[in-house]
Design a protein around this motif. Structure first.
Motif, PDB file in Angstrom:
ATOM      1  N   THR A 179      -2.926   1.547  -3.916  1.00 53.03           N
ATOM      2  CA  THR A 179      -3.806   2.377  -3.101  1.00 53.03           C
ATOM      3  C   THR A 179      -5.143   1.706  -2.782  1.00 53.03           C
ATOM      4  OG1 THR A 179      -4.592   3.493  -5.103  1.00 53.03           O
ATOM      5  CG2 THR A 179      -2.782   4.536  -3.903  1.00 53.03           C
TER       6      THR A 179
ATOM      7  N   ALA B 247      -8.234  -0.311   6.237  1.00 48.79           N
ATOM      8  CA  ALA B 247      -9.039   0.587   7.069  1.00 48.79           C
ATOM      9  C   ALA B 247     -10.281  -0.109   7.612  1.00 48.79           C
ATOM     10  CB  ALA B 247      -9.426   1.829   6.274  1.00 48.79           C
TER      11      ALA B 247
ATOM     12  N   GLN C  31      -0.885   8.101   2.414  1.00 48.24           N
ATOM     13  CA  GLN C  31      -1.551   6.874   2.849  1.00 48.24           C
ATOM     14  C   GLN C  31      -2.446   7.116   4.062  1.00 48.24           C
ATOM     15  OE1 GLN C  31       1.692   7.393   3.112  1.00 48.24           O
ATOM     16  NE2 GLN C  31       2.267   7.018   5.248  1.00 48.24           N
TER      17      GLN C  31
ATOM     18  N   LEU D  92      -5.886   8.395   2.930  1.00 42.31           N
ATOM     19  CA  LEU D  92      -6.727   7.341   2.356  1.00 42.31           C
ATOM     20  C   LEU D  92      -7.336   6.473   3.447  1.00 42.31           C
ATOM     21  CD1 LEU D  92      -4.591   6.235  -0.742  1.00 42.31           C
ATOM     22  CD2 LEU D  92      -6.430   7.930  -0.619  1.00 42.31           C
ATOM     23  N   LEU D  93      -6.541   6.139   4.455  1.00 47.34           N
ATOM     24  CA  LEU D  93      -7.057   5.360   5.582  1.00 47.34           C
ATOM     25  C   LEU D  93      -8.094   6.167   6.362  1.00 47.34           C
ATOM     26  CD1 LEU D  93      -3.667   3.899   6.877  1.00 47.34           C
ATOM     27  CD2 LEU D  93      -5.485   2.593   5.751  1.00 47.34           C
TER      28      LEU D  93
ATOM     29  N   SER E  75      -5.965   0.453   0.768  1.00 45.80           N
ATOM     30  CA  SER E  75      -6.387   1.320   1.878  1.00 45.80           C
ATOM     31  C   SER E  75      -7.745   0.874   2.426  1.00 45.80           C
ATOM     32  CB  SER E  75      -6.477   2.777   1.426  1.00 45.80           C
ATOM     33  OG  SER E  75      -7.442   2.933   0.396  1.00 45.80           O
TER      34      SER E  75
ATOM     35  N   ASP F 145      -0.537   4.966   9.555  1.00 46.54           N
ATOM     36  CA  ASP F 145      -0.534   3.551   9.181  1.00 46.54           C
ATOM     37  C   ASP F 145       0.126   2.664  10.236  1.00 46.54           C
ATOM     38  OD1 ASP F 145       1.908   4.726   8.600  1.00 46.54           O
ATOM     39  OD2 ASP F 145       2.199   3.676   6.713  1.00 46.54           O
TER      40      ASP F 145
ATOM     41  N   PHE G 193       0.823  -1.212   0.000  1.00 46.73           N
ATOM     42  CA  PHE G 193       0.000   0.000   0.000  1.00 46.73           C
ATOM     43  C   PHE G 193       0.858   1.262   0.000  1.00 46.73           C
ATOM     44  CE2 PHE G 193      -2.358   2.837   3.217  1.00 46.73           C
ATOM     45  CZ  PHE G 193      -2.985   3.575   2.230  1.00 46.73           C
ATOM     46  N   LYS G 194       1.868   1.261   0.835  1.00 48.46           N
ATOM     47  CA  LYS G 194       2.645   2.473   1.076  1.00 48.46           C
ATOM     48  C   LYS G 194       3.749   2.701   0.038  1.00 48.46           C
ATOM     49  CE  LYS G 194       4.813   4.735   5.090  1.00 48.46           C
ATOM     50  NZ  LYS G 194       5.091   4.560   6.534  1.00 48.46           N
TER      51      LYS G 194
END
Length: 239
Positions: free
Chosen positions: A98, A105, A141, A144-145, A101, A205, A92-93
């Motif tokens: 993406t 989450a 990131q 997005l979370l 996320s 994150d 993800f990071k």
């Protein structure tokens, strides 16, 4: 019928091992990969949230929080930063995946729903990136979370309330004491009235040493925030 047709054209596969998952739900992890996750559980420090090695006992302050209480009220992570969670976060990071996320989450939202509710938070704020790193990565990131968590918990999201005002070296390359100096004075609140007297959930994150979220919490407190709580997907544990 439309759902069945989509599954034929785009079969639901596990985000990690790519095995086909019937009835994948919204997380898209197979049973085998899910069983390898390690949720953070008691006994743990009620302040910084670090879990203790023993499986027995009650929650109690860790040594560090007994010596010096952090600027935030409490921090919690959903999972230990290892195995599948570490792999998902790295993809993800650092690999521009993406879409990850959402499952990260959603799992965090479910594991920490009770804690989030107990905070009675007014707003959710993501840890910001410096403009230089944002240009390089093309996304933050934490935002997005935070967008998913804000929706799941029905707490308003403030994307730009907290800003990173100067470049800092990647924390991953630094020792604990160097991390504190690296982020010192690196954040600012552009409009203090947006955080004044607010109870805030700060999102990131991974909680490693806590230096970044501690500096963010100090900055928000100076701007008049009432209380700050930290929520991360994962918690890195020292060996």
């Amino acid at each position: 019928m439309f759902r069945s047709l989509l599954d034929i054209i785009f079969p639901p596969l596990c985000h990690l091992c790519r095995v086909y998952i019937p009835n994948a739900g919204d997380v898209h992890l197979c049973t085998s990969c899910l069983e390898q996750l390690h949720p953070v559980a008691s006994p743990l420090c009620p302040i910084c949230g670090v879990p203790f090695a023993t499986e027995d006992g009650i929650d109690h302050r860790c040594g560090a929080c007994s010596v010096r209480r952090p600027a935030y009220v409490a921090a919690r992570a959903a999972f230990v930063f290892d195995g599948p969670i570490q792999e998902l976060i790295h993809r993800f990071k650092y690999a521009h995946k993406t879409h990850l996320s959402r499952p990260l989450a959603l799992m965090t939202a479910r594991h920490l729903a009770d804690f989030a509710g107990q905070t009675a938070a007014d707003i959710v704020i993501p840890v910001p990136l410096h403009k230089k790193r944002l240009r390089w990565r093309s996304y933050n990131q934490a935002i997005l979370l935070a967008a998913v968590l804000s929706k799941e918990w029905r707490i308003p999201l403030s994307r730009n309330a907290l800003q990173r005002t100067r470049w800092t070296e990647p924390q991953i390359n630094l020792a604990a004491d160097e991390r504190q100096q690296n982020v010192k004075g690196a954040f600012a609140v552009a409009e203090p009235e947006r955080v004044a007297d607010r109870r805030i959930i700060l999102i990131d994150d991974v909680f490693t040493t806590g230096s970044t979220v501690e500096e963010c919490a100090k900055t928000l407190k100076k701007a008049g925030a009432a209380e700050i709580f930290i929520i991360t997907v994962a918690r890195a544990l020292s060996n």
